[in-house]
Design an enzyme around this catalytic site. Structure first.
Site, PDB file in Angstrom:
ATOM      1  NE  ARG A  14      -5.103  -2.853  -9.113  1.00  0.00           N
ATOM      2  CZ  ARG A  14      -5.755  -3.845  -9.737  1.00  0.00           C
ATOM      3  NH1 ARG A  14      -6.995  -3.674 -10.139  1.00  0.00           N
ATOM      4  NH2 ARG A  14      -5.171  -4.998  -9.953  1.00  0.00           N
ATOM      5  CB  SER A  47       1.283  -3.903  -7.860  1.00  0.00           C
ATOM      6  OG  SER A  47       1.161  -5.260  -8.199  1.00  0.00           O
ATOM      7  CD  GLU A  86      -1.916  -0.997  -7.780  1.00  0.00           C
ATOM      8  OE1 GLU A  86      -2.315  -1.880  -6.992  1.00  0.00           O
ATOM      9  OE2 GLU A  86      -1.622  -1.227  -8.957  1.00  0.00           O
TER      10      GLU A  86
END
Length: 292
Positions: A162, A211, A281
């Site tokens: 990520r 998420s 995130e």
């Protein structure tokens, strides 16, 4: 130079459906227009922000005191080559997979499960179903801060979980080239349908940003949040999903401040019980995600 609009609402452009207005808004249709807009913003001291599909963004209730530049429908072309697909930054991930499927080119089916645009996927090194963008990315064409344009491969972009180097710089994804291979169309379609069915079964409906937190090494953010007793916990209209604890849902009338307050509560509760400080995130515009 594209038309610049003032007082533009941002909530309809982000998946959480919250946030205020941008002072200014524009949709360039080329790299030259994009660079001209950024240069003009710099000359006038106006903050600027590049927005894609808004699937991973929390916009402050107060909005953004600058110009939001959005390259989506006007910059979403897709080209097919023998063993690669080249897509402009505004193309959706699902459209890239579909374009390949139509000519029997696959190996990137997991991308269809990732909401948002190609530019955002490269920026975040987005992933799903155990795969990530760096696995299939040949290179991305980047507009550098000095106006030059270079192709950068995943190593040069320092792609990790990520993360990409673009998160620390102002380089902008213009397009990306994906590695694909011959694959029966029916097989590609079946994998897309199977992934979609899995997501519908395991991930909640409703306005969210997917998420909320990155998974810490060797563990799952969803597991940590659920084991902290936070499934269904809410602050105002913001709620930890009863289906998947790493999703925060706008139950209908949430504000960005309520969503951020819930993110902060989750972080502190998980830290108190597990000694793990979860990292968001999602990104913030006009707001620091995870801080109050």
């Amino acid at each position: 130079m594209p038309a610049v609009k003032s007082g533009y609402p941002l909530a309809p452009l982000v998946s959480w459906r919250v946030g205020g207005m941008a002072d200014y808004y524009a949709e360039p249709s080329s790299a030259d227009e994009l660079f001209a807009l950024i240069q003009q913003a710099k000359l006038t001291g106006l903050p600027w922000f590049l927005l894609g599909k808004g699937s991973n963004l929390l916009v402050a209730d107060e909005g953004f005191r600058g110009i939001v530049i959005r390259m989506v429908d006007s910059y979403s072309g897709i080209k097919i080559a023998e063993n690669q697909i080249i897509a402009q930054a505004g193309a959706t991930n699902a459209a890239v997979v579909k374009a390949g499927m139509e000519v029997g080119l696959g190996g990137i089916e997991f991308l269809a499960s990732i909401p948002g645009s190609v530019g955002g996927a490269v920026f975040m090194n987005a992933g799903a179903h155990g795969e990530q963008l760096a696995d299939v990315l040949l290179a991305a064409r980047i507009l550098e801060t000095d106006g030059t344009v270079h192709w950068r491969n995943p190593v040069e972009l320092a792609m990790q979980y990520r993360h990409s180097l673009l998160q620390e710089s102002k380089g902008i994804v213009l397009e990306a080239a994906f590695q694909v291979s011959n694959k029966p169309t029916a097989e590609i379609r079946q994998e897309i349908l199977a992934n979609g069915a899995w997501r519908r079964q395991h991930q909640p409906p409703g306005p969210s940003a997917g998420s909320t937190f990155r998974n810490p090494p060797g563990d799952s953010a969803g597991r940590l949040i659920e084991s902290s007793g936070l499934k269904g916990f809410r602050i105002g209209g913001a709620m930890v999903s009863p289906v998947h604890a790493n999703f925060i849902i706008n139950s209908g009338n949430a504000t960005a401040s309520e969503i951020n307050a819930l993110i902060c509560e989750i972080r502190h509760r998980v830290w108190a019980l597990h000694g793990i400080w979860l990292q968001p995130e999602v990104r913030g515009l006009g707001i620091v995600v995870g801080e109050v």
